[in-house]
Design a protein around this motif. Structure first.
Motif, PDB file in Angstrom:
ATOM      1  N   PHE A  38       0.949  -1.025  -0.098  1.00  0.00           N
ATOM      2  CA  PHE A  38       0.358  -0.122   0.333  1.00  0.00           C
ATOM      3  C   PHE A  38       1.051   0.897   0.123  1.00  0.00           C
ATOM      4  O   PHE A  38       1.878   1.305   0.394  1.00  0.00           O
ATOM      5  N   PRO A  42       2.375   9.905   4.316  1.00  0.00           N
ATOM      6  CA  PRO A  42       3.752  10.527   5.543  1.00  0.00           C
ATOM      7  C   PRO A  42       3.136  11.376   6.087  1.00  0.00           C
ATOM      8  O   PRO A  42       3.492  11.557   7.331  1.00  0.00           O
ATOM      9  N   HIS A  43       2.139  11.982   6.087  1.00  0.00           N
ATOM     10  CA  HIS A  43       1.388  13.262   6.486  1.00  0.00           C
ATOM     11  C   HIS A  43       0.450  12.862   7.452  1.00  0.00           C
ATOM     12  O   HIS A  43      -0.602  12.402   6.797  1.00  0.00           O
ATOM     13  N   ALA A 128       5.883   0.923  -4.664  1.00  0.00           N
ATOM     14  CA  ALA A 128       4.438   1.834  -3.985  1.00  0.00           C
ATOM     15  C   ALA A 128       5.522   3.138  -3.591  1.00  0.00           C
ATOM     16  O   ALA A 128       4.912   3.927  -3.104  1.00  0.00           O
ATOM     17  N   ASP A 129       7.083   2.479  -3.022  1.00  0.00           N
ATOM     18  CA  ASP A 129       7.738   3.386  -2.821  1.00  0.00           C
ATOM     19  C   ASP A 129       7.604   4.041  -3.681  1.00  0.00           C
ATOM     20  O   ASP A 129       8.496   5.508  -3.774  1.00  0.00           O
ATOM     21  N   VAL A 133       2.991  10.644  -4.902  1.00  0.00           N
ATOM     22  CA  VAL A 133       2.421  11.999  -4.794  1.00  0.00           C
ATOM     23  C   VAL A 133       2.605  13.268  -4.213  1.00  0.00           C
ATOM     24  O   VAL A 133       3.286  13.150  -3.468  1.00  0.00           O
ATOM     25  N   ASP A 134       1.687  14.045  -4.854  1.00  0.00           N
ATOM     26  CA  ASP A 134       1.983  15.407  -4.539  1.00  0.00           C
ATOM     27  C   ASP A 134       0.879  15.397  -3.129  1.00  0.00           C
ATOM     28  O   ASP A 134      -0.331  15.689  -3.453  1.00  0.00           O
ATOM     29  N   ILE A 137       0.263  20.134   1.902  1.00  0.00           N
ATOM     30  CA  ILE A 137       0.131  19.934   3.496  1.00  0.00           C
ATOM     31  C   ILE A 137      -0.570  20.563   4.689  1.00  0.00           C
ATOM     32  O   ILE A 137      -0.677  22.000   4.667  1.00  0.00           O
TER      33      ILE A 137
ATOM     34  N   LYS C  81      11.957  14.416  -0.256  1.00  0.00           N
ATOM     35  CA  LYS C  81      10.992  13.728  -0.761  1.00  0.00           C
ATOM     36  C   LYS C  81      11.226  11.877   0.007  1.00  0.00           C
ATOM     37  O   LYS C  81      12.765  12.163  -1.517  1.00  0.00           O
ATOM     38  N   ILE C  84       8.611   6.460   0.008  1.00  0.00           N
ATOM     39  CA  ILE C  84       7.921   5.472   1.398  1.00  0.00           C
ATOM     40  C   ILE C  84       8.588   5.492   2.449  1.00  0.00           C
ATOM     41  O   ILE C  84       7.762   5.405   3.788  1.00  0.00           O
ATOM     42  N   PHE C  87       9.445  12.179   4.880  1.00  0.00           N
ATOM     43  CA  PHE C  87       9.988  13.104   4.559  1.00  0.00           C
ATOM     44  C   PHE C  87      10.947  13.912   5.505  1.00  0.00           C
ATOM     45  O   PHE C  87      10.528  13.551   6.426  1.00  0.00           O
ATOM     46  N   GLY C 114       8.911  12.418   8.785  1.00  0.00           N
ATOM     47  CA  GLY C 114       7.868  12.209   8.826  1.00  0.00           C
ATOM     48  C   GLY C 114       7.698  10.874   8.279  1.00  0.00           C
ATOM     49  O   GLY C 114       9.242  10.568   7.049  1.00  0.00           O
ATOM     50  N   GLY C 115       6.554  10.255   8.314  1.00  0.00           N
ATOM     51  CA  GLY C 115       6.513   8.486   7.844  1.00  0.00           C
ATOM     52  C   GLY C 115       7.430   7.265   8.772  1.00  0.00           C
ATOM     53  O   GLY C 115       7.874   7.579  10.082  1.00  0.00           O
TER      54      GLY C 115
END
Lengths: 786, 159, 152
Positions: A38, A42-43, A128-129, A133-134, A137, C81, C84, C87, C114-115
Motif C-alpha cells: 500500500f 506520510p502526513h 509502492a515506494d 503523491v503530491d 500539507i 521526499k 515510502i 519526508f 515524517g513517515g
C-alpha cells in the motif's frame, strides 16, 4: 480423567501449534498469487493533489497500481460504523466518509492512498515506494481536547469542531443535587492512555477471484468472518454475499483489533477482481502500529460525592473520547454504551451522570481493544475510590466494602441490571490470598532495605455477552448480538460442532468439546469444532466482548438440547421404552434402572439408516440453534497489587498480583486462568509500559517494538488467582465470560499500589520509572517546603 | 544471486537465492516450513527463532547466504519422535494460546536449557524471565510459559 | 527537532559567504549528498542519501535561500521526499561575523521528519541531526582551510 465441565483438560489444538503446523493466513499460498503493498500517507493531514504511478507501473513485475478514484468508480462503498449514537440534542452522529483508498484528503499517517499489485512482495513494496503523491500539507491536530477548539484543523467537513457526538447517560439534576449534599467531593482529571493492541500475528489477507464462477474467497485474520462477509457484501459492495466466502483460519490473537474490516482487506478483494490474480497482503509490524485500530484514549474530569458516613451520593463524569481520523466499526459504542453503563462499578450509587464527547483527530482510528470501554470506566471509578479514601483518611478496602452492592438483581442508574455477584466475598478471598494482614510487616521490611512498598485495590464489574438483540437494537446497534451453533452427529457417532464463535487463542476447540463430553460422555477426541469459514458455518457473530462463553457456548447447549431430545426419541422407540426413562451416560443411551441400552454410535447409525425410526421422524441427527441471551453477564473481581519502588531510580517491581474472580460457571479452569493471566499482563502493560505517542504534527513516535514498550516476561510477576464464582442466572450454562477481566481490572490496582508506595497520588499511566521518580521528587520537594 | 547449501531439519537443501534474502524468508517461502513466524520487522519479537549450528538465532536477522554450510533446525524438526519434551511441557502447562509466538518460544526455551545445562547454572524462574527478553507473547502473560519452560527443562535434563 | 551552534572558520566573511553559495562546495560538504544543482541564485535541487537508525532513504528535494543579506546572513530552507521512507523538511538561519582573521558562523536550525523515518527512527533523530551538522561543518571548514582547528 473427566473431560466435562470443570475439568482442566489439556488443549486439543495445541499439537499443531507446538509442532509448527498451525495454518495462519500468511502460511497459505495460492496458485497465480500476486502480492499487494500500500501507498500510505506520510502526513497526518493533507490534500492529495495528484498521484503519479507511472514509474511504479513501468517497473518489471508490477501488475497494477490502483487508486481510490477507480475504487469509487467501481461502486465500492465507504467503511461504516456499526452503532448509531444519538447526541443529547437529538441529532445523529457527524460521521465523515472513510474510503478504503483516499481520493481527496489523507487524515492520518498511514492512511491508504493506493494499492500496488506485483509478482513478488519485494517488487510490490519497491513499486509502492516509487508512487509519487503530491500533497498540500494541512495543519494537523492529535490532541482530543485541542481538536474541539475553534480554529482547530477541520478534519471532516460534516463534523464542526471535529465533534462526532455529545452524548449523555443518567440523571444530571439528581447527580448535581447529590454532589451538592455531599460531605466530601473527590475531583480528578484522568487520562486513559492510548494503546496499540499488538496481537503477535500481524493482519493478513489473501483474496482469490474465480472469474469463471464470478466468486470470491477471502482468507483473513478475522475474529468474526461472518460479519466481515456481511460488511464486504452488503455495505462495501465488493461481492454479493452468496458469491463471497470468508475464511479466518488460525488467527494469532486479536484483542479487538481483528474485529474490523480494514481498508486493506477491501482493497485486496477488489484488486483480485481488477487484476484477475490472487492477491496476498501481509502487514508489517510497522504498518500494524500505524493502522491497526488503537484502544482507549480518554480525557475525563469527574466528581464523586460522599456523605458523612462515606456512602457515595453522586458521581458526575465528563469524558472526551479520541476516535482518531475515522469512525471504525465499534468506535461509537465503545466510549458510550460500553463505558458509561459501567460507571456504577460494584457500588450502590444513587445518582450518576456521564457525558461523552467523541472527537476526530489526525491519528489512527480508535476502537474496541480488550475490555473496550469497561477498562476506562473501571480505571476511573477505582482511581476515584482510592483517591477518596486517601482524602477522607479511610482504608480503601473499607470504603469499597461500605459501598458494595449487596443484593441482586440490582438496577443501576446507568441502564445495567446486575443479575448476580458476591462483591464482599471476592474482596475477602483476595485479601486473604494476598495476605493483606501481613502487609505492614512487609512494608517495614522493604523500608529496612530503603525500598517503598505499596498496595493497591481494584474492585471491578464488567458486562459481557452484549445482549439481548432487541435491546441493543433499540440503543442503535446495527446487528443482532446472538450466536449460532449446529451439532452434527455423524452415522458413526462422532460429532461436529459448527459455531459462529471464532477462536484465536481462546481454546474453543477444547472447551466447546467439553460441553459435548459433559452432556453425552463422548471423548472430546470424537468431537470436532468447526469455525471460521462462512462456507461451512451458517451466519454467526464472532468472538469479542468475552461473548464466546456466555453467548456462543449457550447456543451449542441449545442445539445439544435438541439432539438429546431426538436421541431419546430414537432410543425409546428402538428399546421400546418411554422417552422419559431414557438417560444418556458415558456414551451410552440407557433405560434408567435397567441394563437395556444402545451404544451412542448405534443411535447415530439408527438415525441415518432410518430403518426403524418413530413414525413421522425425519432421518438424520443434526440440530441447529440460535441463542440470544436475556441479559448481559456480569463478571466481577477484586484485584490486589503489591509493588516495591526503588526511590533512587523510580523502578517499580510488582511483587504480588492477586485476583479473586466471579466468572460464574467455569468450563475449563486452566483455560480461564490462562485468559486471566493474559488480561492482567495487558493491564499491567497499560499501567506501567505501553503508550502510543504522536508528535504535534501527527507523526507516530511509538511505531515499533523499539519505542512501544510491550510487556516482556521480566516485567511481570506470576499471578495468584482465586475463584469466587456465582453462576449467572441469565444463561443456561451460568457462564459470565473471562476474556477481558484482567485487562479491565488490573490498571487501577497497579497505579493505586504505586501511589500508595510513593505517597503521591498524582501519577498517570504509564507509570514509567521516570514518571515515578518525578512524582517522588514532588513529594520530597513538598516535604522540604513544609 | 548466491548458491547456498545447508542442512535443514536433517535434510540437505540447495538453492539459488537473492543476496538480500533473509534466512526466515528462505525457510518460509522456499522451504515452505511455515512454523517459523514473522511478528515484527525490527528483530524484537522472537517469533522467528530457529537453531543454527545448535544456537538460537532470530532468523529475521540473518541472511540465508550467511547460513551457508550450517545445520539449521526449525520447530518442525525439533522433535525426535512425537513431541520434544519442551513441546510436551508447553501443552501440559498451557504455555500457549493463539500459538503464533510459540515456535519461537520453544526454540528459545530449548536453547536456554541447553546453555544452562552446559554451564551448570541453575535455570531459576528469574533466569527464565530474563532469558525471555527477546521473545514477546501477547496472550499468556508469560505465567504459564515460565512454568512450561521450567517443566520442560526438568524433562529435558531427566530425559 | 531544534539545534543551534557556532563554528569558527579561518577565512574572511566574504570567502565563507561565497562558499555558502557555491553548489559544488555545498555538495561536497553535505553528508550523503549525491547531487546538488543550482536552478537559480536562490534555488537548488538536491539528492541526499540519509540513514537514520534502521531506515536508509534517498531524499529528493528543493532548497531555497531566503532573507538574503550578503555577506552577513541568510536562511536556508529545504524539503525532501524519501518516498515510502517519509519526508524531511527544515531550515536554518545562518549568520556570519568577522572576528579577527576568523569568521564566526552561527546557525539555528529546525527540522521535522515524517513517515517511516519518524516512526522507526524518532529516537535517533536528534543525535543523527547533530552528527550530520557536525560532519557538514567539519567538511565545510576543511573545504575553506587547509588545516582544521579545534572548535569550542
Amino acid at each position: 480423567m473427566s473431560e466435562g465441565i470443570g475439568a482442566s483438560v489439556r488443549r486439543k489444538e495445541d499439537k499443531r501449534f507446538i509442532t509448527g503446523k498451525g495454518k495462519y493466513t500468511d502460511d497459505i499460498r495460492q496458485e497465480n498469487q500476486a502480492y499487494a503493498a500500500f501507498v500510505r500517507s506520510p502526513h497526518a493531514h493533507a490534500v492529495v493533489k495528484s498521484i503519479d504511478a507511472s514509474e511504479a507501473e513501468a517497473m518489471e513485475g508490477v501488475v497494477a497500481v490502483l487508486n481510490g478514484h477507480q475504487l469509487t468508480e467501481d461502486g465500492i462503498g465507504n467503511i461504516i460504523a456499526g452503532w448509531a449514537i444519538t447526541s443529547k440534542d437529538g441529532s445523529g452522529m457527524n460521521m465523515g466518509a472513510w474510503s478504503a483508498l483516499c481520493t481527496e484528503k489523507v487524515r492520518y499517517v498511514g492512511d491508504t492512498i493506493a494499492i500496488v499489485i506485483a509478482d513478488t512482495q519485494e517488487i510490490a513494496r519497491n513499486a509502492a515506494d516509487a508512487v509519487m503523491v503530491d500533497f498540500d500539507i494541512l495543519p494537523a491536530e492529535v490532541n482530543p481536547e485541542a481538536t474541539l477548539a475553534d480554529g482547530a484543523p477541520q478534519i471532516h467537513d460534516n463534523a464542526p469542531n471535529n465533534q462526532i457526538y455529545d452524548w449523555e447517560l443518567g440523571d444530571e439534576a439528581a447527580t448535581d443535587a447529590g454532589l451538592a449534599s455531599a460531605a466530601h467531593v473527590t475531583e480528578m482529571e484522568i487520562i486513559n492512555n492510548r494503546l496499540s493492541p499488538n496481537p503477535m500475528e500481524p493482519r493478513a489477507a489473501i483474496a482469490i477471484f474465480d472469474e469463471a464462477e464470478d466468486h470470491y474467497t477471502l482468507y483473513t485474520t478475522s475474529q468474526n468472518p461472518h460479519v466481515a462477509r456481511l460488511l464486504l457484501s452488503a455495505f462495501y459492495q465488493v461481492a454479493p454475499e452468496h458469491k463471497l466466502r470468508v475464511v479466518a483460519p488460525d488467527v494469532g490473537g486479536g484483542f479487538g483489533s481483528k474485529i474490523y474490516v480494514y481498508p486493506e482487506e477491501i482493497a485486496c478483494l477488489w484488486a483480485s477482481m481488477k487484476t484477475n490474480r490472487s492477491v496476498k497482503w501481509t502487514s508489517t509490524r510497522s504498518e500494524a502500529f500505524l493502522t491497526d485500530a488503537h484502544g482507549r484514549d480518554h480525557v475525563t474530569r469527574a466528581k464523586m460525592g460522599f456523605d458523612a458516613n462515606g456512602k457515595i451520593v453522586g458521581f458526575k463524569v465528563d469524558t472526551i473520547a479520541n476516535i482518531g481520523a475515522y469512525m471504525s466499526l465499534f468506535s461509537s459504542v465503545t466510549p458510550t454504551y460500553l463505558y458509561a453503563t459501567l460507571l456504577s462499578g460494584q457500588y450502590d450509587m444513587p445518582a450518576i451522570h456521564g457525558n461523552v464527547r467523541a472527537v476526530y483527530t489526525n491519528t489512527a482510528p480508535v476502537d474496541a481493544y480488550r475490555g473496550a470501554g469497561r477498562p476506562e470506566a473501571t480505571y476511573l471509578v477505582e482511581r476515584m475510590m482510592d483517591t477518596a479514601a486517601l482524602e477522607m483518611g479511610v482504608d480503601p478496602a473499607e470504603l469499597r466494602r461500605k459501598n458494595f452492592i449487596q443484593s441482586f438483581p440490582y438496577q443501576t442508574q446507568v441502564i445495567m441490571n446486575y443479575d448476580s455477584g458476591d462483591f464482599p466475598g471476592c474482596m475477602d478471598k483476595a485479601q486473604a490470598a494476598a495476605d493483606v494482614a501481613g502487609f505492614a510487616a512487609r512494608k517495614a521490611e522493604s523500608a529496612s532495605r530503603g525500598k517503598l512498598r505499596g498496595i493497591g485495590y481494584s474492585s471491578f464489574i464488567e458486562a459481557c455477552g452484549i445482549a439481548p438483540s432487541a435491546a441493543v437494537g433499540s440503543l442503535g446497534c446495527g446487528v443482532g448480538l446472538w450466536e449460532s451453533a449446529e451439532v452434527r452427529v455423524n452415522p458413526v457417532g462422532t460429532i461436529e460442532i459448527l459455531t459462529g464463535s471464532h477462536s484465536h487463542g481462546q481454546s474453543h476447540e477444547t472447551t466447546f468439546a467439553q460441553l459435548v463430553n459433559d452432556r453425552f460422555g463422548i471423548p472430546i477426541d470424537n468431537v470436532q469444532i468447526v469455525h471460521g469459514d462462512t462456507d461451512k458455518v451458517q451466519f454467526g457473530m464472532g468472538t469479542y466482548g468475552s461473548r464466546s462463553g456466555p453467548v456462543g457456548m449457550n447456543a451449542i447447549v441449545k442445539a445439544l438440547d435438541k439432539v438429546e431430545a431426538k436421541v431419546k426419541k430414537i432410543a425409546a422407540h428402538v428399546l421400546e421404552a418411554s422417552e422419559d426413562d431414557i438417560v444418556i451416560e458415558a456414551g451410552e443411551v440407557k433405560i434408567a434402572g435397567t441394563d437395556k441400552k444402545m451404544a451412542w454410535h448405534e443411535v447415530g447409525l439408527a438415525a441415518y439408516t432410518a430403518h426403524n425410526l418413530p413414525e413421522g421422524m425425519e432421518p438424520g441427527l443434526k440440530e441447529g440453534a440460535f441463542f440470544d441471551p436475556i441479559n448481559f453477564s456480569f463478571p466481577s473481581a477484586t484485584l490486589i497489587c503489591e509493588v516495591e519502588v526503588d526511590p533512587d531510580t523510580g523502578v517499580t517491581d510488582i511483587l504480588q498480583f492477586t485476583t479473586a474472580d466471579d466468572f460464574g460457571v467455569i468450563i475449563n479452569p486452566m483455560v480461564v486462568e490462562g485468559q486471566v493471566h493474559g488480561g492482567i499482563a495487558q493491564g499491567i502493560g497499560q499501567a506501567m509500559l505501553e503508550n502510543v505517542v504522536y508528535d504535534d504534527s501527527g507523526q507516530l513516535l511509538t511505531g515499533s517494538y523499539m519505542d512501544y514498550a510491550m510487556p516482556r516476561a521480566d516485567d511481570l510477576p506470576s499471578f495468584t488467582i482465586e475463584h469466587n464464582n456465582v453462576p449467572s442466572p441469565s444463561n443456561p450454562l451460568g457462564l459470565k465470560g473471562c476474556g477481558e477481566a484482567g485487562a479491565i481490572g488490573a490498571p487501577p490496582a497497579v497505579i493505586n499500589a504505586i501511589c500508595n508506595a510513593i505517597g503521591n497520588n498524582n501519577l498517570s499511566m504509564p507509570a514509567t520509572p521516570s514518571k515515578v521518580w518525578a512524582a517522588l521528587q514532588e513529594v520530597s520537594t513538598q516535604q522540604a517546603a513544609e | 544471486m548466491t548458491e547456498i547449501s545447508m542442512v535443514v531439519n536433517g535434510k540437505s537443501v540447495k538453492a539459488d537465492v537473492a543476496d538480500n534474502t533473509l534466512l526466515v524468508d528462505y525457510i518460509r517461502e522456499s522451504l515452505r516450513l511455515t512454523g517459523t513466524h514473522v511478528g515484527c520487522d525490527t528483530s524484537q519479537c522472537g517469533a522467528c527463532v530457529v537453531h543454527v549450528d545448535g544456537k538460537a538465532v532470530k532468523s529475521c536477522t540473518m541472511l540465508a547466504a550467511s547460513a551457508q554450510g550450517s545445520d539449521v533446525t526449525t520447530i518442525e524438526g525439533l522433535a525426535n519422535g512425537d513431541l520434544h519434551p519442551m513441546q510436551a511441557a508447553f501443552k501440559e502447562n498451557h504455555g500457549l494460546q493463539c500459538g503464533f509466538c510459540t515456535p519461537g518460544m520453544i526454540m528459545s526455551a530449548t536453547d536456554m536449557v541447553a546453555r544452562y545445562n552446559a554451564s551448570g547454572k541453575e535455570l531459576t524462574e528469574e533466569a527464565i524471565r530474563d532469558e525471555l527478553e527477546g521473545n514477546i507473547c501477547r496472550c499468556t502473560g508469560y505465567h504459564n510459559i515460565v512454568k512450561a519452560i521450567a517443566d520442560g527443562a526438568s524433562k529435558m535434563t531427566n530425559a | 527537532m531544534e539545534m543551534s551552534g557556532e563554528v569558527r572558520i579561518d577565512a574572511t566573511v566574504d570567502e565563507v559567504w561565497a562558499a555558502l553559495n557555491d553548489a559544488e562546495i555545498l555538495k561536497a560538504c553535505i553528508p550523503g549528498c549525491q547531487e546538488l544543482e543550482k536552478v537559480s541564485d536562490t534555488e537548488m535541487t538536491a539528492k541526499v542519501v540519509l540513514k537514520i537508525g534502521p531506515v536508509k532513504a534517498k531524499f529528493g528535494g528543493e532548497v531555497t535561500l531566503e532573507n538574503l543579506n550578503p555577506p552577513n546572513s541568510y536562511s536556508i530552507v529545504g524539503e525532501g521526499k524519501g518516498g515510502i521512507a517519509g519526508f524531511a523538511k527544515g531550515g536554518a538561519d545562518v549568520s556570519l561575523e568577522q572576528d579577527g582573521d576568523e569568521t564566526v558562523l552561527k546557525y539555528e536550525a529546525k527540522a521535522q521528519v515524517g513517515g517511516k523515518i519518524a516512526q522507526l527512527g524518532s529516537r535517533l533523530i536528534d543525535s543523527t541531526s547533530k552528527k550530520l551538522a557536525n560532519q557538514f561543518f567539519d567538511n565545510f571548514r576543511n573545504a575553506l582551510t587547509e588545516e582544521p582547528e579545534q572548535v569550542g
